[in-house]
Write an enzyme that holds these catalytic residues in place. Structure first.
Site, PDB file in Angstrom:
ATOM      1  N   ASP A 156      28.636  19.416 141.975  1.00 18.80           N
ATOM      2  CA  ASP A 156      27.847  19.528 142.527  1.00 18.80           C
ATOM      3  C   ASP A 156      27.627  18.206 143.637  1.00 18.80           C
ATOM      4  O   ASP A 156      29.137  17.331 143.337  1.00 18.80           O
ATOM      5  CB  ASP A 156      27.031  18.479 141.078  1.00 18.80           C
ATOM      6  CG  ASP A 156      26.258  17.953 140.618  1.00 18.80           C
ATOM      7  OD1 ASP A 156      25.363  19.155 141.059  1.00 18.80           O
ATOM      8  OD2 ASP A 156      26.447  16.730 139.829  1.00 18.80           O
ATOM      9  N   GLU A 170      27.733  21.045 147.415  1.00 18.42           N
ATOM     10  CA  GLU A 170      26.084  21.475 146.929  1.00 18.42           C
ATOM     11  C   GLU A 170      26.659  20.403 147.915  1.00 18.42           C
ATOM     12  O   GLU A 170      26.587  18.526 147.452  1.00 18.42           O
ATOM     13  CB  GLU A 170      25.937  20.723 145.723  1.00 18.42           C
ATOM     14  CG  GLU A 170      23.709  20.559 145.851  1.00 18.42           C
ATOM     15  CD  GLU A 170      23.744  19.784 144.917  1.00 18.42           C
ATOM     16  OE1 GLU A 170      22.068  20.010 144.792  1.00 18.42           O
ATOM     17  OE2 GLU A 170      23.937  18.873 144.165  1.00 18.42           O
TER      18      GLU A 170
HETATM   19  O1  ISL Z   1      16.473  17.655 141.871  1.00 18.24           O
HETATM   20  C1  ISL Z   1      16.382  17.543 142.950  1.00 18.24           C
HETATM   21  C2  ISL Z   1      15.570  17.381 143.718  1.00 18.24           C
HETATM   22  O2  ISL Z   1      14.520  17.385 142.514  1.00 18.24           O
HETATM   23  C3  ISL Z   1      18.037  17.007 144.635  1.00 18.24           C
HETATM   24  O3  ISL Z   1      17.413  15.985 144.815  1.00 18.24           O
HETATM   25  C4  ISL Z   1      18.919  17.188 143.624  1.00 18.24           C
HETATM   26  O4  ISL Z   1      19.339  15.902 143.030  1.00 18.24           O
HETATM   27  C5  ISL Z   1      20.400  16.923 143.857  1.00 18.24           C
HETATM   28  O5  ISL Z   1      19.972  18.230 144.737  1.00 18.24           O
HETATM   29  C6  ISL Z   1      21.439  17.010 143.314  1.00 18.24           C
HETATM   30  O6  ISL Z   1      21.293  18.005 142.392  1.00 18.24           O
HETATM   31  C7  ISL Z   1      22.764  17.735 141.414  1.00 18.24           C
HETATM   32  O7  ISL Z   1      23.206  17.037 140.909  1.00 18.24           O
HETATM   33  C8  ISL Z   1      22.002  16.352 140.003  1.00 18.24           C
HETATM   34  C9  ISL Z   1      21.640  16.965 139.054  1.00 18.24           C
HETATM   35  O8  ISL Z   1      20.404  16.953 138.289  1.00 18.24           O
HETATM   36  C10 ISL Z   1      20.960  19.156 140.024  1.00 18.24           C
HETATM   37  O9  ISL Z   1      20.847  19.289 138.321  1.00 18.24           O
HETATM   38  C11 ISL Z   1      22.346  19.319 140.273  1.00 18.24           C
HETATM   39  O10 ISL Z   1      22.008  20.366 141.232  1.00 18.24           O
HETATM   40  C12 ISL Z   1      22.419  15.050 139.285  1.00 18.24           C
HETATM   41  O11 ISL Z   1      24.206  15.628 138.860  1.00 18.24           O
END
Ligand code: ISL
Length: 491
Positions: A197, A252
């Site tokens: 993440d 990610e």
């Molecule tokens: O969700 C987003 C836009 O709607 C992105 O900005 C997201 O915050 C970004 O991709 C990071 O996402 C990841 O970390 C977040 C979590 O809420 C997301 O579900 C995850 O994929 C925090 O842990």
């Protein structure tokens, strides 16, 4: 030497809350995932990625972890996980889990201890500053400051996401050590790798400089790109590669610039794979997609980085919804996604052609507005659609309207498995009429040509002679029907 499995792989993302509930609490669980393994393996994917199922107060539905080494009771137990892992492996499926290293939950014992006093031995595990020493970074989801003042000790802590998700301080070797222990815990249990993440946000400049004014209104997590992250990734790569069996990590990297994403592969010594999101945010437009493919060729190929492609995930409206809800486009998009050069990621439910659910205001639960794509997956036409209850944590999406959609995914996945060109070959863009995209994939003697018509008119496409492997819409006498796609074997 054969290529590692993750290069030719197609990975199926599971959001555990949404796949299938078996205990009747209205939320999906690990047992539900286990019961869907035949369906998933039967599609022909190579791996699953499970979004977080760890102990969590669920402020961000599991992306706020309170214990990295245990299963939240909502989803089951560690024994359930072990059984799921074993049964996935029995079916030849690799299992990737979601590791959330940038932040913990505010309920994690590390943070509870850290916030207890300025002299806590864990104070420096998080990022604390006097209120006049903070900066202008903006948190995701709230649009407010990334700093929350904590009265008990009169200082503020950093959180790139919700206040319930304090950022860990990866500049502290103790944090690195503790987090490596988490990675080992799961590798020892037998997982095949990690989706990491917001991996690009781990390294932070301790001077915490303000964002320039033009970026100050954008959540800092989508612009953060500090060089200190790279040594952290090299250490992780060494750790993961020290295990047998081609374990891997896909990061990610939520930076909407392919040039920057490519750097997170290092010299083949950082991430094995990185998500490249600009294509996900690209409209259904041939010229724009051509540009995305060119950018992937330009930035990944020269450094030997293997690309990835993803159209849908748990953070964004499903691609069919983005493409105006159109089934013909969703079918053509499946051909596109599964014939590009790179590892492909499916989001559970896309093989049914699912749309987002419409969420009435009183049912909204996600502070980030992402409920629509997280709706429970209806596995059968009659209520409760394979679930226990009709009313679940989110309302149902519209029911699948094309029973042949899974057949299309199965056909494409079968083709990828038998075709070295499609799974591992090079890609060359071909000239094609406006509104269409055509490319050749080649590996040794295996040559496949793919054409996609992004328009609503039939278009003559002048492809090389060949036999049709898969078609959506129509392909007759060299004419590709509206919003159609074709894959050919050519000589
Ligand atoms: O969700 C987003 C836009 O709607 C992105 O900005 C997201 O915050 C970004 O991709 C990071 O996402 C990841 O970390 C977040 C979590 O809420 C997301 O579900 C995850 O994929 C925090 O842990």
């Amino acid at each position: 030497m054969p290529e590692p499995w993750w290069k030719s792989a197609v990975v199926y993302q599971i959001y555990p809350r949404s796949l299938l509930d078996t205990d009747g609490d209205g939320v999906g669980d690990l047992e539900g995932i286990r019961r869907r393994l035949d369906h998933i393996a039967g599609l022909g994917v190579h791996a699953v990625w499970l979004s977080p199922f760890f102990r969590s107060p669920m402020a961000d539905f599991g992306y706020d972890v309170a214990d990295y080494c245990d299963v939240d009771p909502l989803f089951g137990t560690l024994a359930d996980f072990d059984r799921l892992l074993a049964e996935a492996h029995d079916r030849g499926l690799k299992v990737l889990i979601d590791w959330v290293p940038n932040h913990t939950s505010d309920q994690h014992p590390w943070f509870v201890e850290s916030r207890s006093s300025r002299d806590s031995p864990k104070r420096d595990w998080y990022v604390w500053r006097d209120p006049d020493q903070t900066n202008n970074w903006q948190a995701a989801f709230t649009g407010e400051s990334a700093w929350t003042y904590d009265e008990r000790t009169g200082q503020s802590y950093l959180h790139l996401f919700l206040p319930e998700q304090p950022d860990l301080n990866w500049g502290n070797p103790k944090v690195v050590e503790a987090m490596h222990a988490v990675v080992r815990f799961w590798l020892d249990r037998g997982v095949d790798g990690f989706r990491i993440d917001v991996v690009h946000a781990l390294g932070k400049d301790p001077s915490l400089p303000d964002d320039p004014p033009d970026l100050a209104t954008i959540p800092h997590s989508s612009t953060h790109d500090d060089p200190r992250t790279h040594p952290i990734l090299r250490d992780l790569r060494r750790l993961i590669d020290s295990y047998p069996g081609e374990r891997m990590m896909v990061g990610e990297v939520f930076l909407l610039d392919t040039t920057k994403v490519a750097r997170y592969y290092g010299d083949g010594d950082e991430l094995h794979l990185a998500f490249n999101f600009p294509p996900l945010f690209t409209k259904w437009d041939a010229a724009k997609w051509r540009r995305q493919i060119e950018r992937a060729q330009q930035h990944f190929d020269p450094i030997g980085a293997w690309p990835t492609w993803v159209l849908s995930n748990h953070d964004n409206p499903r691609h069919r919804t983005r493409y105006d809800g159109r089934l013909d486009r969703a079918r053509a998009a499946a051909v596109l996604l599964l014939t590009l050069k790179g590892t492909a990621f499916l989001y559970a439910g896309e093989e049914l052609g699912l749309l987002d659910a419409e969420i009435p205001p009183e049912r909204v639960v996600d502070p980030g507005g992402r409920d629509g794509c997280r709706a429970p997956i209806p596995w059968s036409p009659e209520p409760p659609h394979g679930w226990v209850r009709e009313d679940n944590w989110l309302p149902w999406p519209p029911l699948p309207d094309d029973p042949t959609m899974p057949d299309l995914y199965r056909a494409l996945l079968r083709l990828r498995r038998v075709s070295p060109a499609l799974s591992l070959g090079d890609i060359a863009l071909l000239d094609s009429p406006e509104g269409t995209l055509a490319y050749e994939r080649r590996h040794g003697d295996d040559r496949r040509v793919v054409a996609i018509n992004f328009t609503d008119e039939a278009v003559p496409v002048d492809l090389p002679d060949g036999t049709v492997d898969v078609v959506t819409g129509r392909y007759e006498a060299g004419v590709l029907g509206p919003s159609g796609a074709v894959v050919l074997t050519t000589l």
